[in-house]
Motif scaffolding. Structure first.
Motif, PDB file in Angstrom:
ATOM      1  N   LYS A 366      -7.612   4.353   2.009  1.00 53.20           N
ATOM      2  CA  LYS A 366      -6.215   4.596   1.691  1.00 53.20           C
ATOM      3  C   LYS A 366      -5.672   3.454   0.847  1.00 53.20           C
ATOM      4  N   THR A 367      -4.744   3.793  -0.021  1.00 48.22           N
ATOM      5  CA  THR A 367      -4.253   2.799  -0.982  1.00 48.22           C
ATOM      6  C   THR A 367      -2.975   2.096  -0.541  1.00 48.22           C
ATOM      7  N   ASP A 368      -2.449   2.462   0.606  1.00 51.54           N
ATOM      8  CA  ASP A 368      -1.116   1.969   0.997  1.00 51.54           C
ATOM      9  C   ASP A 368      -1.110   1.300   2.374  1.00 51.54           C
ATOM     10  N   LEU A 369      -2.205   0.649   2.743  1.00 45.95           N
ATOM     11  CA  LEU A 369      -2.302   0.055   4.077  1.00 45.95           C
ATOM     12  C   LEU A 369      -1.823  -1.399   4.124  1.00 45.95           C
ATOM     13  N   ASP A 370      -1.461  -1.951   2.979  1.00 45.48           N
ATOM     14  CA  ASP A 370      -1.066  -3.359   2.911  1.00 45.48           C
ATOM     15  C   ASP A 370       0.409  -3.480   2.534  1.00 45.48           C
ATOM     16  N   PRO A 371       1.047  -4.587   2.919  1.00 45.73           N
ATOM     17  CA  PRO A 371       2.465  -4.766   2.554  1.00 45.73           C
ATOM     18  C   PRO A 371       2.704  -4.631   1.052  1.00 45.73           C
ATOM     19  N   LEU A 372       1.794  -5.187   0.265  1.00 53.87           N
ATOM     20  CA  LEU A 372       1.848  -5.024  -1.187  1.00 53.87           C
ATOM     21  C   LEU A 372       0.797  -3.983  -1.562  1.00 53.87           C
ATOM     22  N   HIS A 373       1.227  -2.855  -2.114  1.00 49.24           N
ATOM     23  CA  HIS A 373       0.305  -1.771  -2.412  1.00 49.24           C
ATOM     24  C   HIS A 373      -0.792  -2.220  -3.379  1.00 49.24           C
ATOM     25  N   CYS A 374      -1.982  -1.684  -3.170  1.00 51.05           N
ATOM     26  CA  CYS A 374      -3.115  -2.038  -4.019  1.00 51.05           C
ATOM     27  C   CYS A 374      -2.837  -1.746  -5.490  1.00 51.05           C
ATOM     28  N   LEU A 375      -2.130  -0.650  -5.757  1.00 46.84           N
ATOM     29  CA  LEU A 375      -1.820  -0.307  -7.140  1.00 46.84           C
ATOM     30  C   LEU A 375      -0.996  -1.404  -7.804  1.00 46.84           C
TER      31      LEU A 375
END
Length: 558
Positions: A366-375
């Motif tokens: 998943k791309t949205d598991l971190d406070p700052l999005h991977c994108l």
């Protein structure tokens, strides 16, 4: 030059000795001041000339430009008779005379690997315990030179096998580093101990494992070395072997009872070390032997380690073995990073590893598991290939990172104002460009919007306003009819793009956007609402390219 690439003092001294030895074998050298004939005679091995020159003892007590006395030059040339003559002719304590860098004739001869010179110096009374300025013993230097005979001669001459250098490094450590089994056997017979530790608390066994020497490892184990010995930082011998990746070393340690589930103080297991270094064979051995409970207690997955090290093949093996592509760092480990990263995908993206990013995304990361999005991380770093991969995996191009600035428009645009190609990637990927034109400057301000930063406020600051014309021109290609507020208009009027921008955004109906363009926006909006990307919809190539803003379609007059 990178400071890490600069040679250390030992390397420079080794080079000096090597060059001096080569000089004795026919290469020219610049002689020291006040004694050129003596130096040349030493280099040539001219015994007749030396007999004459030795009648002038003052020449023997002058150092050259490098701080070397004649006896030091003699110690590193291969003719023992030359050294013997210089020693007998020299006055004072020539045997222990140091260079300006602290090297004695014995340490120099040992470093050069000259057995006969060392034996002569020992016979005449040179102490094998006297060290150079780095506190390195002649025995340590002899081991480093790789000469069994030299090591044997020094031990016979009284060298102490356990004597430590400045880093508490012993001859046992050095022989283990080089994998010299014959020298290790000699040292062990002469009192060497397998339990010696250097200043980092590392044993010879750990050194042999770190440098991948299974024969040395086996010898040390047979002589009582503890396979589960751990350094003060908690690193085990098996972890050192996993670092080197030598499967023979790993199997040997495991056969003798090494624990694959012993963590270091930083909670790393041997499997983490193998994954981070990209040692695939080591990983194959350790995966079935490492307990999932030990991994859970460590607070991090080897998937994190492989992603951080940039090893796509290790990632594939771990995922095939059942490890979760969406495993997260525990909170206290995430807090070691300023960005509070938690996912393996974040490590791959932030380090710029496109192949690892693809492996993880293909495995369902998943791309949205971190406070700052991977994108956002990829956009900020200018990594176009990774941005394409993330967008193809349906990363949220319209995500926000409100900890830095709470904006009306999605955050990603902030990170690519100078990169038109990146802007177009985002806009083609569904970036909501119209939100850059939402503003209340020309109307009564909404109380709920007062704390949010509008695009016109953002781009209007002094250090960004020079970019406004180009950015707005690109944005207008991806929106329908929009109106510019007075603040943004004032900023844009100083740009050369202003006439085109003004015409495109004219509030009158004299120049509306084309029906073709507006239809494209509607279709994209509908596809987005249905959770489908234009690139993934089975459409004719020309229509798909048009929806992706990759081909201009000429429309008839509306």
């Amino acid at each position: 030059m990178n400071p890490e690439d600069e040679p250390d003092e030992d390397e420079l001294l080794d080079l000096a000795v090597h060059l001096s030895v080569e000089e004795q074998r026919g290469f020219p050298s610049a002689p020291g001041r006040g004694r050129p004939q003596l130096v040349e005679a030493i280099q040539r091995g001219d015994m007749a000339a030396l007999r004459e020159l030795c009648d002038f003892p003052a020449a023997l007590s002058e150092p050259d430009d490098g701080g070397w006395y004649p006896v030091h030059r003699a110690a590193v040339q291969p003719r023992v008779a030359v050294l013997e003559m210089l020693l007998h002719a020299s006055s004072g304590p020539a045997l222990e005379q140091p260079t300006l860098d602290g090297e004695t004739p014995l340490t120099l001869a040992a470093r050069a690997g000259l057995v006969e010179n060392v034996e002569l110096l020992l016979e005449l009374g040179a102490s094998p315990q006297n060290t150079n300025s780095s506190n390195e013993t002649p025995l340590l230097l002899a081991v480093r030179a790789g000469s069994y005979q030299l090591v044997s001669s020094l031990i016979v001459g009284g060298a102490l096998v356990g004597q430590r250098c400045l880093r508490k490094w012993t001859a046992m450590h050095e022989a283990s580093r080089l994998g010299r089994v014959d020298v290790l056997e000699l040292l062990l017979r002469s009192g060497g101990r397998v339990s010696e530790t250097d200043q980092q608390g590392v044993t010879p066994l750990a050194i042999a494992a770190e440098h991948g020497h299974p024969e040395a490892l086996e010898l040390l184990i047979k002589n009582g070395a503890d396979v589960n010995a751990r350094a003060p930082n908690g690193d085990s011998v098996l972890s050192d072997a996993a670092d080197s990746g030598n499967p023979e070393c790993i199997n040997l340690l495991l056969q003798h009872g090494a624990d694959p589930n012993a963590p270091s103080l930083s909670c790393l297991l041997p499997i983490h070390r193998a994954a981070h270094q990209g040692n695939l064979q080591a990983l194959r051995i350790l995966i079935p032997l490492t307990s999932r409970r030990a991994i859970w207690l460590s607070g991090q997955s080897p998937v994190h380690s492989a992603a951080d090290g940039g090893h796509a093949d290790c990632l594939e093996l771990l995922i095939q073995s059942g490890f979760d592509a969406n495993a997260l760092l525990v909170q206290h480990l995430a807090e070691n990073y300023r960005d509070l990263r938690r996912s393996a995908l974040y490590f791959a993206v932030s380090n710029g590893y496109a192949s690892c990013t693809k492996v993880l995304l293909d495995a369902g990361a998943k791309t949205d598991l971190d406070p700052l999005h991977c994108l956002l991380v990829a956009v900020r770093s200018g990594r176009h290939e990774i941005v394409k991969l993330l967008l193809a995996a349906k990363a949220d191009v319209n995500c926000y990172f409100n900890l830095v600035s709470d904006t009306v428009f999605p955050t990603a645009l902030q990170y690519c104002l100078k990169d038109e190609a990146m802007m177009r990637l985002l806009l083609s990927g569904g970036y909501e460009a119209h939100k850059c034109f939402i503003c209340d400057h020309d109307s009564e301000r909404d109380e709920l919007q007062q704390e949010k930063v509008t695009f016109c406020d953002f781009i209007g600051v002094s250090w960004l306003r020079h970019l406004a014309g180009g950015v707005v021109s690109v944005l207008l290609e991806y929106v329908g009819q929009v109106t510019l507020c007075s603040k943004l208009s004032a900023v844009l009027q100083t740009h050369r793009d202003w006439p085109h921008i003004h015409t495109t955004t004219c509030e009158s109906l004299s120049n509306p956007r084309s029906l073709c363009h507006l239809s494209r926006l509607i279709i994209r909006k509908q596809l987005s609402a249905a959770g489908r990307a234009p690139a993934a919809v089975p459409l004719p190539a020309r229509l798909r390219d048009f929806l992706l803003f990759q081909e201009a379609v000429t429309c008839p007059a509306d």
